[in-house]
Each structure stands twice: as structure tokens, then as C-alpha cells.
Design a protein around this motif. Structure first.
Motif, short mmCIF file in Angstrom:
data_model
loop_
_atom_site.label_atom_id
_atom_site.label_comp_id
_atom_site.label_asym_id
_atom_site.label_seq_id
_atom_site.Cartn_x
_atom_site.Cartn_y
_atom_site.Cartn_z
N THR A 81 -0.19 1.22 5.76
CA THR A 81 -0.24 -0.14 5.24
C THR A 81 0.35 -1.17 6.20
O THR A 81 -0.20 -2.27 6.33
CB THR A 81 0.50 -0.24 3.90
OG1 THR A 81 1.83 0.22 4.06
CG2 THR A 81 -0.20 0.57 2.84
N ARG A 138 -1.12 -4.97 -2.85
CA ARG A 138 -1.90 -4.60 -1.65
C ARG A 138 -3.39 -4.57 -1.96
O ARG A 138 -4.20 -5.01 -1.15
CB ARG A 138 -1.41 -3.26 -1.11
CG ARG A 138 -0.11 -3.37 -0.36
CD ARG A 138 0.17 -2.13 0.46
NE ARG A 138 0.28 -0.94 -0.35
CZ ARG A 138 1.43 -0.32 -0.64
NH1 ARG A 138 2.57 -0.80 -0.17
NH2 ARG A 138 1.44 0.76 -1.38
N SER A 147 -6.02 -7.07 -0.20
CA SER A 147 -7.06 -6.50 0.66
C SER A 147 -8.48 -6.79 0.19
O SER A 147 -9.42 -6.69 0.97
CB SER A 147 -6.87 -4.99 0.76
OG SER A 147 -7.11 -4.38 -0.51
N ALA A 150 -1.89 -4.11 7.77
CA ALA A 150 -1.59 -5.52 7.47
C ALA A 150 -1.49 -6.33 8.76
O ALA A 150 -1.98 -7.47 8.81
CB ALA A 150 -0.29 -5.62 6.67
N ALA A 199 3.55 -7.93 3.96
CA ALA A 199 3.14 -6.54 3.76
C ALA A 199 3.45 -5.70 5.00
O ALA A 199 3.84 -4.54 4.90
CB ALA A 199 1.65 -6.46 3.43
N LEU A 233 -5.17 -0.73 3.70
CA LEU A 233 -4.15 -1.47 2.96
C LEU A 233 -4.28 -1.19 1.46
O LEU A 233 -3.29 -0.93 0.77
CB LEU A 233 -4.25 -2.97 3.24
CG LEU A 233 -3.19 -3.86 2.60
CD1 LEU A 233 -1.81 -3.53 3.15
CD2 LEU A 233 -3.52 -5.33 2.85
#
Length: 182
Positions: free
Chosen positions: A81, A9, A13, A85, A131, A75
Motif C-alpha cells: 500500500t 484505501r 483507489s 500510494a 496513505a 492500494l
């Protein structure tokens, strides 16, 4: 598995956080490329969001940049999250269409460059969709809702069976009481 998810992640990101900051500070360099897309979405924004919603290209680039920065940080830090996403995937669509229209390039080198960036953004979008779908091994909302409904249905069925059984017992007791001399 949790460290791998966290690292993935953060890696995913990074581009959104860095470009979000850069583009927020200097939206003017992207405004000319964004203008054809912003001109198309401006009437939709005014109609569906608010009549006084800003529609100039620089402001919309700045809004998209701020969105990418905030969602990218969410994220990366593991906060909300899945929604983050999805927001990032949605914000990537106009960026990709406006920034990398390889189908409009006559120059083969420019066409190739834009096509590579377009495909890279599609790959990022795919990673973001993964994600967004990742429940980290926990049951998803759909499963939990279905499980809860099934549990409730079984509880109601138990109550109905118990009530029927109690009604039969009461009926037998009443019948027995009528037969007894009293």
C-alpha cells in the motif's frame, strides 16, 4: 482502526482503478491535452530511462493509465500500500498539470471548472501521501533501523565491558601466579 484504513484505501483507489481502465482503453481522447506535457518529458525519458522508450502522447497516456490501474488495485487490496500510494501520487502530477491547467483558461466557467478539478487532484495527492506515510501503527523503517543500530551499539558496549573485565581478571590471576612460589 484496521477496517477504517481498509475502507479508506478502497475509496481512495476507486478513481484510479476506474479511470485507469477507461483511459487505457481510449487514450486518444486524452492525448491532445497530454501532448504539451509529454513533449516536455519525452527527452527526459529517452535520456534517463532508455533511448527507445516510447514518447508519443497516446502511449504515455496508456502507460500512466496502466500504472494507475495496477497501483490502484494494490492500494485497494492492501498489497504494498505505501509504495502503491507513492506511485499513484507521482502519476497524478502529470495528469493534473496536463488535464487541468486553469491558469491557461480565458473563459471564467472553464477556469473555475479546471481549478476545482486541479484542487480535487491536490486533495487526492494529499490523501495518497498520508496513505504512503501510514505504517498502520507499526514502527516505521526509520524507527526500526535506528532501534536496531542502538541495540547493536549496546551489544558491542556489553562485549567490550565483558572483555575488559575478563582481561582484568586474567591480569590479576597472572600477577597472583607470579607471586606464589613455584
Amino acid at each position: 482502526m484496521k477496517p477504517v484504513r481498509s475502507l479508506a484505501r478502497v475509496m481512495l483507489s476507486g478513481i484510479f482503478v476506474v479511470s485507469g481502465v477507461r483511459n487505457f482503453q481510449n487514450p486518444g481522447r486524452l492525448a491532445p491535452a497530454a501532448k504539451p506535457v509529454t513533449d516536455r518529458v519525452a527527452p527526459l525519458l529517452q535520456k534517463n530511462v532508455h533511448p527507445r522508450f516510447p514518447t508519443d502522447a497516446e502511449t504515455l497516456v496508456r502507460i500512466n493509465s496502466a500504472t494507475q490501474l495496477v497501483a490502484g488495485l494494490m492500494l485497494a487490496t492492501g498489497k504494498f500500500t505505501r509504495p502503491a500510494a507513492l506511485v499513484l501520487a507521482g502519476s497524478l502530477v502529470p495528469v493534473t498539470v496536463a488535464g487541468h491547467p486553469f491558469w491557461k483558461n480565458d473563459d471564467p466557467a472553464a477556469r473555475n471548472n479546471n481549478q476545482i478539478h486541479f484542487l480535487k487532484n491536490l486533495g487526492l495527492c494529499g490523501g495518497l501521501l498520508l496513505a504512503a506515510a501510514d505504517t498502520e501503527g507499526k514502527p516505521g523503517l526509520r524507527w526500526r533501523a535506528g532501534h536496531r543500530i542502538g541495540h547493536s551499539r549496546r551489544s558491542v558496549q556489553r562485549v567490550v565491558r565483558t572483555a575488559r573485565r575478563e582481561a582484568k581478571i586474567a591480569a590479576r590471576s597472572a600477577a597472583t601466579a607470579r607471586r606464589l612460589p613455584g
